[in-house]
Structures are given as C-alpha cells and as structure tokens.
Design an enzyme around this catalytic site. Structure first.
Site, PDB file in Angstrom:
ATOM      1  N   CYS A   1      -8.212   2.680  -7.728  1.00  0.00           N
ATOM      2  CA  CYS A   1      -6.827   2.086  -7.513  1.00  0.00           C
ATOM      3  C   CYS A   1      -6.239   0.676  -8.125  1.00  0.00           C
ATOM      4  O   CYS A   1      -5.097   0.439  -8.282  1.00  0.00           O
ATOM      5  CB  CYS A   1      -6.310   2.107  -6.017  1.00  0.00           C
ATOM      6  SG  CYS A   1      -7.821   1.090  -4.939  1.00  0.00           S
TER       7      CYS A   1
ATOM      8  N   HIS B   1      -7.564  -1.471  -0.610  1.00  0.00           N
ATOM      9  CA  HIS B   1      -6.973  -0.661  -1.299  1.00  0.00           C
ATOM     10  C   HIS B   1      -5.516  -0.916  -2.144  1.00  0.00           C
ATOM     11  O   HIS B   1      -4.760  -1.794  -1.362  1.00  0.00           O
ATOM     12  CB  HIS B   1      -6.468   0.653  -0.489  1.00  0.00           C
ATOM     13  CG  HIS B   1      -5.880   1.719  -1.188  1.00  0.00           C
ATOM     14  ND1 HIS B   1      -6.153   2.251  -2.203  1.00  0.00           N
ATOM     15  CD2 HIS B   1      -4.447   2.448  -1.066  1.00  0.00           C
ATOM     16  CE1 HIS B   1      -5.383   3.524  -2.594  1.00  0.00           C
ATOM     17  NE2 HIS B   1      -4.547   3.336  -1.746  1.00  0.00           N
TER      18      HIS B   1
END
Lengths: 524, 96
Positions: free
Chosen positions: A185, A478
């Site tokens: 990510c 994240h």
C-alpha cells in the site's frame, strides 16, 4: 468534377468549384492584400486605411457583419443583405468576412474552406499578430492560443481508431483500484497521487516519453502503461506487479515484503523516473541535475534558499538547493517546536482557523522558514570576518514547483525511540505560499509575520489535490490516499477499493503527505 | 445617418486606428473563454446541428440559432469591463 485542378483525387467536401473563377493570375497576392488591409490590419498605416474605408457602400454602417467583395472594391453589410445584392447584380460570387476572414460563396450559399485560401489567411493572421504583439502585452493577454490541427499521421491514427471516450463532469475515468501485493500500500498510495497529478497525466496521455532504454527496464514506460490502464475505462482493480518489480530493481532499498515508508517511495520513484527520462527533449543538459528539463523536474522541482547570516559582520551567504518535497517537523517531536510567532493573534490565515490551538500547515511552514540561531557549538566560517562566528540560518522558497509536496514528519526514528506522532495538523484546500518566499523575507527578518498585501499575485497560490494518510502504528500500518477528481469531487483510494469522499473527510484526516498544485500556470 | 450613428462610426474609426479595437477583441475573447461562455456556446452549436439532422447546416443557420443565446449568456462582469475600457480609451483621446 469538383475541386480545383490542383487537388488530389480525394474529393474535399469543404471545397467548392466556384473559387476557380477567382484563382487566376495573381490571385494569391491580391488575396493577401485584402487580408492585410481589411481583415487583419497589423500596421498603423493599414489600420488607418481600414478605419476610414471599411463601411458599407450602401448604408454606411460598419457593424453589420461587413463583407468585402473578392472581385471588386465593394464593402457591404451581410446582415442587411447589401453584399448579397451586389453579388447578384454584378455576378461576383465570392466575398470575405472582414471580422473573421471567412470566404463566402453566394452560389453555395455558405462559407467555404479552400485549402489554399485558408493557408493564406492563416499566414496573414500570424503576421498581423506578430506586428501587434507589443500592443497586447500590457493588457496581460499573452500568447495567442491556436487550436490544435492534426498532422497527417494523427489523422490516420484517428481514422483507424474510431472509438471515442467522452469526458463528462461526473465521469469516473481515471479512477481505478490497485491490488495490494503484500504490504504494497506504500506504493499504491503514491501511484494514486501521481496518476491524479494533472500535468503528469497530460504528459503521459499525450505520449511524450521517448524511451532510450532496454525494453521492460524503463520506469517511465511503465508509468506510461499505468496511465493507459487508469484511463482505459476498466473498472476492475489493476495489478501493478510490473511496477513493483521495476521499483525493486531500481531502488533496492525498497525491495522486500515489509511495509515501507510511502514518502521514501515517492522520492525514490521520482528519482528513478527523473533518471529514466533521458530521451525526452532534454537537449544537452540531461546529465546536469541542476538543469534537467525532464517532466519530473518541470513539475516537482523547486528551489530552497538557505541564508546564513554572520552575527558579527551581518554578511549573508546564500545557497539554493533543489527540492522535490518539503519535510516539516511536528509539535511533539523530539526537535524543539516553537510556539506561534508573537505577531499572530488567532487570525484566519490561508483559510485555516486557529481554534483550540490546533497546529496548522501554515504553522509548520512558518517554523520551517523562521530564522534559526545556530549555537556557539556550530560556528560557521565567515568569509567577511575570516574567522568562525555564530550565525543564524534561514530557509525560504526561492522557486516554487508546480506541484508542492509537503511531508509531515510523523515517524520518529531517533536513537532513543521509534514512534509515530499522531498530532492532528489542519491543512487548507487553498494555500498561498507568498509569506514563505525568499522575496517576502524582509518581514520575516523582523520576526513579524505579515500577511501579504499582494492579493493580485497569483503565482504563489496552490490547490490541494491529493492527501496520503497513514493509519495505525509504526509496526503495523496502512496507507490510503484521497484524490481530487474534476473540481470538487474527492475519492478515497484504499488499495482496490475506491469510494466517494467529502471535502470534510479529506480535511479532517490526519495527513501525512499533502500534494498541492499551482492554480495558475505561466508560459515560460 | 443620424447623429448617434455618426458618433458611433467616429468612435469605431478611432478604435481601429489606435489598434484598441484589436486589443478589446482579444480581451473579450480571453474573458469569454475564461468564464466558460465559449464552451457553453460550442455545446449549444453541437446540439443545434444534431437537432437539424440535415447534411447541410449552414453558418447562417447556426448564427440565427445561437445569436440570442450567445448575447444573453455574456456575464455582466465582462460587459462592465469592456465598457470601462472603452470609456477609459475615449477619455484619453478626448479630441473627439
């Protein structure tokens, strides 16, 4: 048989055969004279003549879409049909519109587009424009915009590929999810920001990259492919395995399956792209990092000015370094974060309200550009005093990039601790960088923060277009990105999932990387 | 020709001679693009052509269809600005 005897066998639907009567003897020169004198008068003398003579020979009006007969000296209104009467009675079937230069054929009863005549018209218009360029500059009008005309090759391409994609104000083209290939990510979030950088998008979609590298090894080619994928209209998430592989190859320190820092990835990606851009109209300057003209430098490179002032002789030593991003310290970090400078009183700056002491992006920028006293343990050799003296150092923006990326230093990796600073920093939708410019430095030296009075200066105004956020801790986190589509639509990109977001969602988010785009672009 | 149209013709002459007419035209062109007027009218033209459906839509047909809308859509701010410029120009060349 249609068309003049000089045309190719292909029939040109816009041409008419009635011009043949006109195209005799010295017609080209005659036509030029008409354009020069009565349509696009470039010189003072032709202007004077035009002013005097361009009136309708029937009614004296000058405003009713005046036309000139091409066969004789006659000016007549179009709106009141005076030129029509002339054409009929004299059998002069061609006239020219004095406002726009179009050629009207009374037999066809419409404007016609003869290639040769169009060519002459264009040339005369350009000539007249050049003569008058000095008149337009003070009005702030600038370079004349000419519409795009396809080349032969481009026409062929358009004919062979008849499918057209229509862009409406709320279409979602350009939005596409990215599959997470295992903690990737950090890469996905940057790709989303880059594919929504308008100038970068335009560069790649117009195929401006000319590759000089071995096939499948160039990151710029891969970016180009990526843009094609994003703007293809496919809605399924894209799997960026080739991009990941190329990144691992060219930026070894980012290889591996661990989570990496998105900011590091951004800088590494820009660096590799910059290096691989060698083939693109760089001229001879490709290898000089200070004068590269690649698309990455054109968009992202700014100049940071560092002034070191000797406290004894007050001599200033100035250096300017290029930068692709601005890394800003946050309150709560182990580096001292100064409180707001004495001049401020909670006023609204850059659209950020300073309620309940929330730190703003402007606060961080103010801190970044404040004069810093380098202590007695860090004396600098002063060329004026010829000895080591205490000094102050100050950073300001010398040259602003088209895209400014602000990196909020949330990750602390000092010897003592590794932690994430989650302090909320409010950032605006519109940002004015004027107070942080080297040119605004005078007021900074006095320690006062002065709001720029120069509201007419549009050069330093920026608009937010992408925000990268990090959720979680240093160990497990994240990345997601908010990107701006069209003028006021925002979307959240969370790997493969794209959802609509509100401006409030964006502005309330923590913010890690903030991407701003200049509002007004100047031609060089 | 009435006194008013005489005056108009004179003003027009002066504007052309001094190159101001070209300047005003370019300024107007820039403003009308900036405010989206050009795009709006372009879209309207396309609609008209589509509606007419025939092979031969002439420039005249289009002019007749779009002139009223075109005139109505010019923003007041643009009109104001042009008027101001013309006034300023006339004030400067008061020998009229």
């Amino acid at each position: 048989r249609r068309g003049s005897s000089f045309s190719s066998p292909v029939v040109d639907p816009a041409a008419c055969s009635h011009v043949n009567g006109f195209k005799v003897d010295n017609w080209k020169q005659n036509l030029r004279v008409i354009y020069r004198c009565f349509v696009w008068s470039g010189s003072a003398e032709t202007r004077k003549r035009k002013a005097k003579s361009c009136v309708c020979h029937v009614c004296g009006a000058h405003l009713s879409r005046l036309h000139s007969c091409l066969y004789c000296v006659f000016f007549g209104c179009f709106a009141k049909k005076h030129i029509h009467e002339h054409a009929k009675s004299k059998r002069h079937n061609l006239a020219i519109d004095l406002l726009y230069g179009g050629i009207y054929c009374f037999v066809c009863q419409d404007y016609i587009y003869d290639k040769d005549m169009e060519q002459i018209a264009k040339e005369e218009q350009r000539k007249a424009w050049k003569l008058q360029a000095h008149l337009f500059a003070p009005a702030g009008i600038g370079e004349r915009y000419s519409t795009w005309e396809p080349t032969k090759r481009e026409l062929e391409l358009l004919q062979h590929n008849p499918k057209r994609r229509r862009i409406t104000t709320n279409c979602t083209i350009g939005l596409r999810g990215l599959i997470n290939l295992g903690n990737t990510c950090f890469m996905n979030c940057i790709v989303q920001a880059l594919t929504h950088t308008p100038l970068l998008r335009d560069f790649f979609l117009s195929d401006r990259h000319k590759c000089e590298m071995k096939p499948n090894s160039c990151l710029v080619c891969e970016m180009s492919q990526l843009f094609q994928e994003f703007y293809s209209g496919h809605r399924s998430p894209h799997i960026p395995f080739r991009l990941l592989h190329l990144v691992w190859t060219h930026a070894r320190h980012l290889a591996g399956y661990e989570q990496q820092d998105a900011h590091e990835f951004l800088i590494a990606a820009l660096d590799v792209l910059h290096r691989h851009c060698k083939g693109d109209d760089n001229g001879k300057k490709a290898n000089n990092p200070n004068h590269c003209n690649c698309i990455i430098d054109q968009i992202f490179t700014g100049g940071l000015q560092s002034d070191v002032t000797c406290q004894v002789c007050h001599g200033v030593s100035t250096t300017i370094d290029p930068f692709w991003d601005i890394s800003l310290d946050l309150p709560g970090s182990s580096t001292p974060f100064w409180p707001l400078s004495p001049g401020s009183d909670g006023s609204v700056v850059n659209g950020e309200s300073q309620m309940s002491g929330a730190t703003t992006l402007t606060d961080c920028l103010r801190r970044f550009t404040r004069p810093e006293h380098l202590g007695s343990s860090a004396k600098i050799k002063c060329s004026g005093c010829h000895s080591y003296q205490e000094s102050t150092k100050q950073l300001t923006m010398k040259k602003l990039p088209i895209v400014a990326c602000f990196h909020l230093k949330r990750f602390e990796h000092s010897a003592k601790l590794r932690r994430k600073i989650t302090t909320y920093v409010s950032f605006p939708l519109e940002l004015d960088m004027t107070p942080f410019m080297a040119s605004s430095k005078e007021s900074r030296m006095n320690g006062q923060y002065q709001q720029s009075m120069d509201t007419l200066n549009n050069d330093n105004k920026y608009s937010l277009f992408a925000v990268v956020n990090h959720q979680g801790t240093l160990e497990s986190g994240h990345y997601t990105t908010f990107i701006r589509q069209h003028k006021d639509q925002w979307f959240k990109c969370d790997d493969a999932i794209i959802t609509k977001a509100s401006i409030k969602d964006v502005l309330d988010s923590e913010g890690y990387l903030l991407f701003y785009h200049k509002q007004f672009l100047e031609y060089e | 020709m009435s006194k008013e149209s005489q005056l108009r013709a004179l003003v027009n002459q002066k504007l052309i001679e001094m190159g101001e007419r070209e300047r005003l035209k370019e300024l107007l062109r820039a403003r009308l693009i900036e405010c989206g007027w050009k795009d709006q009218l372009k879209a309207h033209c396309k609609d008209v052509i589509r509606e007419k459906d025939s092979e031969h839509v002439t420039v005249e047909d289009l002019v007749a269809e779009i002139t009223p809308k075109g005139r109505a859509l010019v923003p007041d701010s643009v009109k104001k600005e042009l008027l101001q410029r013309i006034r300023a120009f006339l004030a400067q060349h008061a020998t009229l």
